[in-house]
Design a protein around this motif. Structure first.
Motif, PDB file in Angstrom:
ATOM      1  N   MET A   1       0.843  -1.185   0.000  1.00 42.68           N
ATOM      2  CA  MET A   1       0.000   0.000   0.000  1.00 42.68           C
ATOM      3  C   MET A   1       0.879   1.236   0.000  1.00 42.68           C
ATOM      4  SD  MET A   1      -2.734   1.220   2.850  1.00 42.68           S
ATOM      5  CE  MET A   1      -3.860   2.537   2.500  1.00 42.68           C
ATOM      6  N   ALA A   2       0.517   2.239  -0.792  1.00 45.93           N
ATOM      7  CA  ALA A   2       1.238   3.495  -0.815  1.00 45.93           C
ATOM      8  C   ALA A   2       0.420   4.561  -0.129  1.00 45.93           C
ATOM      9  CB  ALA A   2       1.527   3.903  -2.258  1.00 45.93           C
ATOM     10  N   GLY A   3       1.085   5.555   0.430  1.00 45.77           N
ATOM     11  CA  GLY A   3       0.382   6.629   1.106  1.00 45.77           C
ATOM     12  C   GLY A   3       1.215   7.874   1.184  1.00 45.77           C
ATOM     13  N   VAL A   4       0.588   8.969   1.547  1.00 44.16           N
ATOM     14  CA  VAL A   4       1.243  10.260   1.687  1.00 44.16           C
ATOM     15  C   VAL A   4       0.775  10.905   2.978  1.00 44.16           C
ATOM     16  CG1 VAL A   4       1.632  12.525   0.658  1.00 44.16           C
ATOM     17  CG2 VAL A   4       1.262  10.550  -0.822  1.00 44.16           C
ATOM     18  N   ASP A   5       1.707  11.369   3.793  1.00 41.84           N
ATOM     19  CA  ASP A   5       1.396  12.136   4.990  1.00 41.84           C
ATOM     20  C   ASP A   5       2.111  13.471   4.906  1.00 41.84           C
ATOM     21  OD1 ASP A   5       0.017  10.013   6.023  1.00 41.84           O
ATOM     22  OD2 ASP A   5       1.627   9.338   7.339  1.00 41.84           O
ATOM     23  N   ARG A   6       1.462  14.518   5.373  1.00 37.85           N
ATOM     24  CA  ARG A   6       2.120  15.804   5.547  1.00 37.85           C
ATOM     25  C   ARG A   6       2.625  15.897   6.976  1.00 37.85           C
ATOM     26  NH1 ARG A   6       3.276  17.646   0.787  1.00 37.85           N
ATOM     27  NH2 ARG A   6       3.771  19.616   1.818  1.00 37.85           N
ATOM     28  N   GLU A 262       5.142   3.105   1.458  1.00 36.82           N
ATOM     29  CA  GLU A 262       4.563   1.905   0.843  1.00 36.82           C
ATOM     30  C   GLU A 262       4.919   0.715   1.702  1.00 36.82           C
ATOM     31  OE1 GLU A 262       4.069   0.385  -3.609  1.00 36.82           O
ATOM     32  OE2 GLU A 262       6.132   0.144  -2.926  1.00 36.82           O
ATOM     33  N   ARG A 263       3.933  -0.148   1.940  1.00 39.68           N
ATOM     34  CA  ARG A 263       4.188  -1.389   2.646  1.00 39.68           C
ATOM     35  C   ARG A 263       3.750  -2.539   1.754  1.00 39.68           C
ATOM     36  NH1 ARG A 263      -0.417  -0.458   7.295  1.00 39.68           N
ATOM     37  NH2 ARG A 263      -2.232  -1.061   6.064  1.00 39.68           N
ATOM     38  N   PHE A 264       4.402  -3.673   1.925  1.00 39.23           N
ATOM     39  CA  PHE A 264       4.146  -4.809   1.051  1.00 39.23           C
ATOM     40  C   PHE A 264       3.014  -5.694   1.554  1.00 39.23           C
ATOM     41  CE2 PHE A 264       8.839  -4.428  -0.122  1.00 39.23           C
ATOM     42  CZ  PHE A 264       8.543  -3.635  -1.207  1.00 39.23           C
ATOM     43  N   SER A 265       2.810  -5.747   2.850  1.00 36.96           N
ATOM     44  CA  SER A 265       1.805  -6.664   3.389  1.00 36.96           C
ATOM     45  C   SER A 265       0.459  -5.974   3.490  1.00 36.96           C
ATOM     46  CB  SER A 265       2.230  -7.166   4.777  1.00 36.96           C
ATOM     47  OG  SER A 265       2.378  -6.077   5.666  1.00 36.96           O
ATOM     48  N   ALA A 266      -0.595  -6.759   3.344  1.00 34.93           N
ATOM     49  CA  ALA A 266      -1.946  -6.213   3.498  1.00 34.93           C
ATOM     50  C   ALA A 266      -2.190  -5.863   4.955  1.00 34.93           C
ATOM     51  CB  ALA A 266      -2.975  -7.238   3.039  1.00 34.93           C
ATOM     52  N   GLN A 304      -9.618 -14.813 -12.356  1.00 31.26           N
ATOM     53  CA  GLN A 304      -9.204 -13.728 -13.235  1.00 31.26           C
ATOM     54  C   GLN A 304      -9.543 -12.353 -12.689  1.00 31.26           C
ATOM     55  OE1 GLN A 304     -11.721 -15.713 -13.658  1.00 31.26           O
ATOM     56  NE2 GLN A 304     -13.485 -14.739 -14.662  1.00 31.26           N
ATOM     57  N   VAL A 305     -10.178 -12.254 -11.508  1.00 33.09           N
ATOM     58  CA  VAL A 305     -10.555 -10.943 -10.984  1.00 33.09           C
ATOM     59  C   VAL A 305      -9.290 -10.101 -10.811  1.00 33.09           C
ATOM     60  CG1 VAL A 305     -10.484 -11.671  -8.549  1.00 33.09           C
ATOM     61  CG2 VAL A 305     -11.895  -9.723  -9.236  1.00 33.09           C
ATOM     62  N   PRO A 306      -9.267  -8.873 -11.354  1.00 28.09           N
ATOM     63  CA  PRO A 306      -8.033  -8.086 -11.316  1.00 28.09           C
ATOM     64  C   PRO A 306      -7.789  -7.460  -9.950  1.00 28.09           C
ATOM     65  CG  PRO A 306      -9.763  -6.831 -12.410  1.00 28.09           C
ATOM     66  CD  PRO A 306     -10.341  -8.191 -12.120  1.00 28.09           C
ATOM     67  N   TYR A 307      -6.524  -7.325  -9.584  1.00 26.21           N
ATOM     68  CA  TYR A 307      -6.143  -6.628  -8.368  1.00 26.21           C
ATOM     69  C   TYR A 307      -4.682  -6.241  -8.495  1.00 26.21           C
ATOM     70  CZ  TYR A 307      -3.780 -10.921  -6.883  1.00 26.21           C
ATOM     71  OH  TYR A 307      -2.953 -12.002  -6.818  1.00 26.21           O
ATOM     72  N   SER A 308      -4.236  -5.353  -7.629  1.00 23.83           N
ATOM     73  CA  SER A 308      -2.822  -4.991  -7.627  1.00 23.83           C
ATOM     74  C   SER A 308      -2.328  -4.803  -6.202  1.00 23.83           C
ATOM     75  CB  SER A 308      -2.574  -3.732  -8.464  1.00 23.83           C
ATOM     76  OG  SER A 308      -1.192  -3.440  -8.502  1.00 23.83           O
ATOM     77  N   CYS A 309      -2.663  -3.653  -5.564  1.00 29.68           N
ATOM     78  CA  CYS A 309      -2.047  -3.327  -4.270  1.00 29.68           C
ATOM     79  C   CYS A 309      -2.573  -4.165  -3.114  1.00 29.68           C
ATOM     80  CB  CYS A 309      -2.213  -1.846  -3.959  1.00 29.68           C
ATOM     81  SG  CYS A 309      -3.892  -1.363  -3.449  1.00 29.68           S
ATOM     82  N   ARG A 310      -3.795  -4.675  -3.199  1.00 34.10           N
ATOM     83  CA  ARG A 310      -4.454  -5.469  -2.151  1.00 34.10           C
ATOM     84  C   ARG A 310      -4.676  -4.671  -0.867  1.00 34.10           C
ATOM     85  NH1 ARG A 310      -4.453 -11.100  -3.235  1.00 34.10           N
ATOM     86  NH2 ARG A 310      -5.046 -11.413  -1.071  1.00 34.10           N
ATOM     87  N   GLN A 311      -4.646  -3.352  -0.949  1.00 35.58           N
ATOM     88  CA  GLN A 311      -4.741  -2.548   0.262  1.00 35.58           C
ATOM     89  C   GLN A 311      -5.648  -1.336   0.093  1.00 35.58           C
ATOM     90  OE1 GLN A 311      -0.726  -2.578   2.371  1.00 35.58           O
ATOM     91  NE2 GLN A 311      -0.195  -3.289   0.320  1.00 35.58           N
ATOM     92  N   GLY A 312      -6.549  -1.383  -0.870  1.00 38.55           N
ATOM     93  CA  GLY A 312      -7.585  -0.385  -0.974  1.00 38.55           C
ATOM     94  C   GLY A 312      -7.221   0.891  -1.688  1.00 38.55           C
ATOM     95  N   GLU A 334     -18.628   5.899  -4.058  1.00 34.89           N
ATOM     96  CA  GLU A 334     -19.681   5.346  -3.214  1.00 34.89           C
ATOM     97  C   GLU A 334     -20.372   4.144  -3.845  1.00 34.89           C
ATOM     98  OE1 GLU A 334     -20.804   5.898  -0.060  1.00 34.89           O
ATOM     99  OE2 GLU A 334     -18.928   7.011   0.099  1.00 34.89           O
ATOM    100  N   ASP A 335     -20.428   4.122  -5.179  1.00 31.96           N
ATOM    101  CA  ASP A 335     -21.115   3.012  -5.842  1.00 31.96           C
ATOM    102  C   ASP A 335     -20.155   1.900  -6.244  1.00 31.96           C
ATOM    103  OD1 ASP A 335     -19.764   4.344  -7.839  1.00 31.96           O
ATOM    104  OD2 ASP A 335     -21.391   4.189  -9.315  1.00 31.96           O
ATOM    105  N   ARG A 336     -18.953   1.930  -5.715  1.00 36.53           N
ATOM    106  CA  ARG A 336     -17.973   0.894  -6.017  1.00 36.53           C
ATOM    107  C   ARG A 336     -17.374   0.381  -4.714  1.00 36.53           C
ATOM    108  NH1 ARG A 336     -17.158   0.965 -11.459  1.00 36.53           N
ATOM    109  NH2 ARG A 336     -15.294  -0.323 -11.376  1.00 36.53           N
ATOM    110  N   MET A 337     -16.839  -0.824  -4.763  1.00 33.49           N
ATOM    111  CA  MET A 337     -16.278  -1.458  -3.569  1.00 33.49           C
ATOM    112  C   MET A 337     -14.849  -1.901  -3.845  1.00 33.49           C
ATOM    113  SD  MET A 337     -17.688  -4.815  -1.508  1.00 33.49           S
ATOM    114  CE  MET A 337     -16.824  -5.491  -0.085  1.00 33.49           C
ATOM    115  N   ALA A 338     -13.937  -1.510  -2.982  1.00 30.93           N
ATOM    116  CA  ALA A 338     -12.566  -2.028  -3.030  1.00 30.93           C
ATOM    117  C   ALA A 338     -12.583  -3.399  -2.366  1.00 30.93           C
ATOM    118  CB  ALA A 338     -11.614  -1.089  -2.305  1.00 30.93           C
ATOM    119  N   ILE A 339     -12.688  -4.439  -3.170  1.00 29.31           N
ATOM    120  CA  ILE A 339     -12.931  -5.764  -2.600  1.00 29.31           C
ATOM    121  C   ILE A 339     -11.725  -6.318  -1.855  1.00 29.31           C
ATOM    122  CG2 ILE A 339     -14.761  -6.326  -4.248  1.00 29.31           C
ATOM    123  CD1 ILE A 339     -12.745  -8.029  -5.775  1.00 29.31           C
TER     124      ILE A 339
END
Length: 352
Positions: A1-6, A262-266, A304-312, A334-339
């Motif tokens: 997972m990637a992120g940004v903090d100020r 960025e962290r590698f584990s979910a 075959q369901v696509p995914y990449s980061c596994r962390q939303g 709102e009408d989509r879900m990060a599965i």
């Protein structure tokens, strides 16, 4: 997972050991929620659907239980371009899909390089690479994708923990080539476990601090790591969850400007409750237990369901919601879900 903090004070404190990953992740829940729901950080990664056939042209030992793979096009054609922070989605011979950071030279079009640490207690992807892939093996990759973009800044502090050096190494080389003011802190269990020390030794030694736990007795605190920051630096951090959490908590007391991580584990599933997913296109229904993600369970019936980061974060696995109430734990409309991270109340119908 990637992120940004100020560098603004979050309402967080250090967590103590044991109940460990749960407690650390719980501490950063508020900040992560803000990150996931703030689209100003950077846009979601665009899905890259192309399949790239690759030939393993070299397997090299880089450290204890770490190997690197040199990947080339079977016909010798130039490979797609990439920027520091990018990764490949690798489809392994037995069908597993795993993400590995590109850790070579972004200007090199003739080959890619990834590095993989063998995880004895993992789910099998790293063991398959270590045990099955040899020079001459063929694999399929998708990408490159970049959920950890490298920004232009006058100064940088790079912090890497163990195999977290892989996305950081191209950033360090790029910063050096640009003439930026930079420092690198590289931590790990021991020198023997830390890949690419030889390459780092060829850089400016005055800017690199190698900090193995075996030589210091304990892991470094966030404040200790941040002591090396140039003024107003963009901090790039990749490694285990406790290290990243410590850096995020101590960022406001440093001279740094921003933190990109960025962290590698979910992330651990916190307060998970079971729910039901109906797949509208196939007519199948699956039960998601409290301790598993919808992506894991759906992947068993739809490989075959696509995914990449596994962390939303990246958007690759976001699916349209046709009915039901979603507990959003990722950055999705709102009408989509990060599965990969989000959950549902009772029953949810997805466009799959």
């Amino acid at each position: 997972m990637a992120g940004v903090d100020r560098a603004v004070p979050p309402a967080l404190t250090h967590a103590g050991p044991d109940r460990f990953l749960w407690a650390l992740d719980k501490l950063t829940t508020a900040v992560e929620w803000l990150h996931r729901n703030d689209r100003r950080d950077h846009p979601p990664v665009r899905p890259v659907d192309r399949d790239i056939p690759l030939l393993v042209s070299e397997v090299r030992a880089e450290a204890d239980e770490v190997i690197s793979l040199r990947l080339t096009s079977p016909d010798g054609a130039p490979l797609p371009t990439w920027q520091p922070g990018a990764h490949l989605d690798v489809v392994l011979p037995f069908g597993r899909k795993r993400q590995y950071s590109l850790c070579g030279d972004p200007g090199e079009r003739g080959h890619y390089r990834i590095a993989v640490r063998r995880l004895a207690d993992g789910d099998g992807g790293s063991r398959e690479i270590h045990d099955e892939l040899r020079s001459g093996s063929r694999i399929i990759a998708r990408g490159p994708r970049n959920a950890f973009p490298f920004i232009t800044a006058p100064s940088y502090l790079f912090i890497a923990g163990g195999i977290g050096i892989t996305p950081i190494l191209p950033m360090v080389r790029t910063a050096a080539a640009r003439g930026a003011n930079w420092r690198l802190v590289y931590t790990g269990r021991s020198r023997e476990s830390m890949p690419f020390l030889g390459e780092l030794a060829a850089l400016d030694p005055a800017r690199v601090w190698i900090r193995p736990d075996t030589e210091f007795g304990i892991p470094a605190s966030g404040a200790e790591l941040l002591e090396h920051s140039p003024p107003d630096a963009a901090v790039y951090c990749c490694g285990p969850i406790p290290m990243i959490t410590g850096v995020r908590v101590d960022l406001p007391g440093s001279g740094a400007d921003s933190l990109h991580w960025e962290r590698f584990s979910a992330p651990p599933i916190v307060d998970g409750r079971p729910f039901t997913v109906e797949l509208a296109r196939t007519g199948e229904t699956v039960e998601v237990p409290a301790d598993r993600s919808a992506l894991d369970v759906i992947g068993e019936v739809l490989p075959q369901v696509p995914y990449s980061c596994r962390q939303g974060f990246c958007g690759t696995c976001h699916v349209r919601v046709l009915a039901g109430e979603v507990d959003h734990r990722g950055r999705a409309e709102e009408d989509r879900m990060a599965i990969c991270t989000s959950r549902a109340t009772g029953r949810v119908v997805l466009d799959l």
